[in-house]
Design an enzyme around this catalytic site. Sequence first.
Site, short mmCIF file in Angstrom:
data_model
loop_
_atom_site.label_atom_id
_atom_site.label_comp_id
_atom_site.label_asym_id
_atom_site.label_seq_id
_atom_site.Cartn_x
_atom_site.Cartn_y
_atom_site.Cartn_z
N ASP A 22 15.14 25.65 -111.61
CA ASP A 22 15.13 24.35 -112.26
C ASP A 22 13.84 23.64 -111.78
O ASP A 22 13.23 24.07 -110.81
CB ASP A 22 16.38 23.59 -111.82
CG ASP A 22 16.33 22.12 -112.19
OD1 ASP A 22 16.03 21.83 -113.35
OD2 ASP A 22 16.60 21.27 -111.32
N ASP A 63 13.13 19.56 -112.10
CA ASP A 63 13.35 18.21 -111.55
C ASP A 63 14.38 18.20 -110.43
O ASP A 63 15.50 18.67 -110.60
CB ASP A 63 13.82 17.27 -112.68
CG ASP A 63 12.70 16.94 -113.65
OD1 ASP A 63 11.67 16.43 -113.20
OD2 ASP A 63 12.86 17.20 -114.86
N GLU A 88 26.31 12.08 -115.63
CA GLU A 88 25.75 13.41 -115.40
C GLU A 88 26.24 14.01 -114.08
O GLU A 88 26.60 15.19 -114.01
CB GLU A 88 24.20 13.34 -115.39
CG GLU A 88 23.55 14.69 -115.16
CD GLU A 88 22.06 14.62 -114.83
OE1 GLU A 88 21.48 13.52 -114.83
OE2 GLU A 88 21.48 15.67 -114.56
N ALA A 130 15.39 20.96 -118.17
CA ALA A 130 15.84 20.00 -119.19
C ALA A 130 14.95 18.76 -119.18
O ALA A 130 15.23 17.77 -119.85
CB ALA A 130 17.30 19.62 -118.94
N LYS A 146 21.87 24.77 -120.11
CA LYS A 146 20.81 25.64 -119.59
C LYS A 146 21.35 27.06 -119.46
O LYS A 146 21.70 27.53 -118.38
CB LYS A 146 20.31 25.10 -118.25
CG LYS A 146 19.63 23.75 -118.42
CD LYS A 146 19.33 23.11 -117.10
CE LYS A 146 17.99 23.57 -116.57
NZ LYS A 146 17.60 22.80 -115.36
N ASP A 155 19.68 22.17 -108.71
CA ASP A 155 20.23 21.02 -107.98
C ASP A 155 21.44 20.44 -108.71
O ASP A 155 22.03 19.48 -108.26
CB ASP A 155 19.19 19.90 -107.82
CG ASP A 155 19.00 19.12 -109.10
OD1 ASP A 155 18.47 19.71 -110.07
OD2 ASP A 155 19.40 17.95 -109.15
O1 C5P Z 1 18.42 20.01 -114.94
P1 C5P Z 1 17.08 19.35 -114.97
O2 C5P Z 1 16.57 19.03 -113.60
O3 C5P Z 1 16.09 20.14 -115.75
O4 C5P Z 1 17.37 17.99 -115.75
C1 C5P Z 1 16.45 17.00 -115.92
C2 C5P Z 1 16.73 15.81 -115.09
O5 C5P Z 1 16.15 14.70 -115.74
C3 C5P Z 1 18.20 15.44 -114.86
O6 C5P Z 1 18.45 15.43 -113.49
C4 C5P Z 1 18.36 14.02 -115.44
O7 C5P Z 1 19.00 13.16 -114.53
C5 C5P Z 1 16.95 13.56 -115.66
N1 C5P Z 1 16.77 12.81 -116.90
C6 C5P Z 1 16.05 11.63 -116.87
N2 C5P Z 1 15.83 10.92 -118.03
C7 C5P Z 1 16.31 11.38 -119.22
C8 C5P Z 1 17.03 12.58 -119.26
C9 C5P Z 1 17.23 13.27 -118.08
O8 C5P Z 1 15.60 11.22 -115.79
N3 C5P Z 1 16.07 10.70 -120.31
MG MG Z 2 17.28 19.29 -111.67
#
Ligand code: C5P
Ligand code: MG
Length: 289
Positions: free
Chosen positions: A38, A40, A85, A154, A202, A227
Amino acid sequence: MVPELQKATVRIRQPERVRGIIQALREQGVAKLQVISDFDMTLSRFGCNGRRCPTSHNILDTSRVISEDGKKKLKDLLHYYYPIEIDPNRTLEEKRPLMVEWWTKAHELLVQQKIHKSDIAQIVRESEAMLRDGFKEFFDQLHKNNVPLFIFSAGVGDILEEIIRQANVFYSNVNVVSNYMGFNDGGVLTHFKGPLIHTYNKNNTVLQGTGYFQQLSTRTSIILLGDSMGDLTMADGVPNVENILKIGFLNDKVEERRRKYLDSYDIVLESDETLDVVNGILRYILTQT
Ligand code: C5P
Ligand code: MG
């Protein structure tokens, strides 16, 4: 075997099992290894200087190219959806449609802001984006040993690519699947390309047609880094997994989520802002005797 596993941040429910997997990964050798991670809050830091570090979305949301009204709306979305989330008391089935809602609304707001492709490098430079301590050794070890690194995110692909490019570690062994921005001929953001990737899809459903894992079919040893509980399915599309080691960063709501993380990840790293443990394991696996 791996001295870093003695760190105070490390929690393991089944130490014997973990020892066995690490041993098997080493015996299988570097030619069979691939890393799936992953981005972020896994490769990037969760906290810095006593504050939260930004996600790739946050970097855009708070940048100077977003209007004050846009910033407020994006922040409101974060404050509403982020607790959902990470809520350990809701099922993934409950969360999924709400995550689609969050990402869809956020992307719509971003598209209204007429963001320029040419602004992205500067936005990242001016941000507080930070990779975890030890990132250089992590990327370097994998690159030197020709171990493929698949970043499954994501977040926003254009932003995260720029972060690793500016950190000088966007090597040829790195492949990214994420949400990418679509621009018109004038270089203005008009849409996000599909399929939409959010925290809880994912898996192979969003990788159809990439052929990525199929072309790596001999890489049957996996190290998975995440994470979120949603990161656990990132390797589902890998054919013939023989050994998989799942390492999870538990950054937020540590007490409430510990049980779930210990039951799902082989190794849990609590409030650990470094890649020390991952690097220690890689060093052990990649050093051939
Ligand atoms: O799982 P991954 O780390 O790829 O997900 C992306 C992260 O981005 C999530 O932890 C989510 O809290 C964050 N996010 C964000 N703003 C958004 C959508 C997701 O900060 N609009
Ligand atoms: Mg993450």
